[in-house]
Scaffold this motif. Structure first.
Motif, PDB file in Angstrom:
ATOM      1  N   CYS A 189      -3.713  -5.936  -1.760  1.00 47.45           N
ATOM      2  CA  CYS A 189      -3.930  -4.492  -1.700  1.00 47.45           C
ATOM      3  C   CYS A 189      -4.123  -4.048  -0.247  1.00 47.45           C
TER       4      CYS A 189
ATOM      5  N   CYS B  35      -8.053  -2.136  -0.180  1.00 44.33           N
ATOM      6  CA  CYS B  35      -9.295  -2.902  -0.200  1.00 44.33           C
ATOM      7  C   CYS B  35      -9.089  -4.360   0.216  1.00 44.33           C
TER       8      CYS B  35
ATOM      9  N   CYS C 108      -3.611  -2.121  -7.773  1.00 47.62           N
ATOM     10  CA  CYS C 108      -4.721  -3.037  -7.522  1.00 47.62           C
ATOM     11  C   CYS C 108      -5.728  -2.984  -8.671  1.00 47.62           C
TER      12      CYS C 108
ATOM     13  N   LYS D 230      -8.765  -3.934  -8.553  1.00 51.55           N
ATOM     14  CA  LYS D 230     -10.096  -3.613  -8.029  1.00 51.55           C
ATOM     15  C   LYS D 230     -10.260  -2.119  -7.767  1.00 51.55           C
ATOM     16  N   CYS D 231      -9.309  -1.529  -7.020  1.00 57.49           N
ATOM     17  CA  CYS D 231      -9.513  -0.139  -6.590  1.00 57.49           C
ATOM     18  C   CYS D 231      -8.451   0.813  -7.108  1.00 57.49           C
TER      19      CYS D 231
HETATM   20 ZN   LIG Z   1      -7.468  -2.473  -3.859  1.00 59.14          ZN
END
Ligand SMILES: [Zn+2]
Length: 140
Positions: A31, A34, A45, A47-48
């Motif tokens: 990513c 992040c 992504c 995560k984000c």
């Molecule tokens: Zn990310």
């Protein structure tokens, strides 16, 4: 001999991964927002949620340690009957420890597999222009 197993299909999200495998290299999605690695690859992504993703080459010398594993005595896909039991593991990449990658461990007896064991990526040429990432114990 004709390759009998299902050949993984390339799609928009994973084709750089498989293209790298065909060249006997590992590439991972990362990513841009992040800087987390995303594996397996996807459209955004995990995560984000960012869709700004890049591909980072890990090269052709890929080592990992076994994090968890199962030994399967039943084929879950056609074409694997002759290779039972199968060792299916999650391994932590040496160069990118935050990434745990699913692996088939070849050239290893089920009684020899253990957590923490070092393994290395190898590539099995399954067609003229396709290769599959596989794993085997690191040579002593
Ligand atoms: Zn990310």
């Amino acid at each position: 001999m004709e390759y009998q197993k299902p050949i993984p299909l390339k799609n928009q999200d994973n084709s750089p991964y498989w293209d790298a495998a065909d060249r006997h290299e590992l590439t991972l999605q990362r990513c841009d927002s992040c800087h987390e690695y995303a594996h397996p690859p996807g459209p955004s992504c995990a995560k984000c949620g960012s869709t700004d993703l890049s591909w980072v080459s890990i090269g052709d010398d890929v080592k990992a340690t076994i994090y968890s594993y199962v030994v399967s005595y039943r084929p879950f896909l056609p074409g694997f009957q002759d290779e039972l039991p199968l060792i299916i593991a999650q391994a932590e990449l040496e160069k990118v420890p935050e990434v745990k990658i699913m692996c088939n461990v070849l050239e290893c007896k089920p009684e020899d597999i253990q957590i923490g064991m070092p393994v290395q990526m190898i590539w099995q040429d399954i067609a003229e222009d396709r290769a599959l990432p596989q794993w085997k114990p690191v040579d002593e």
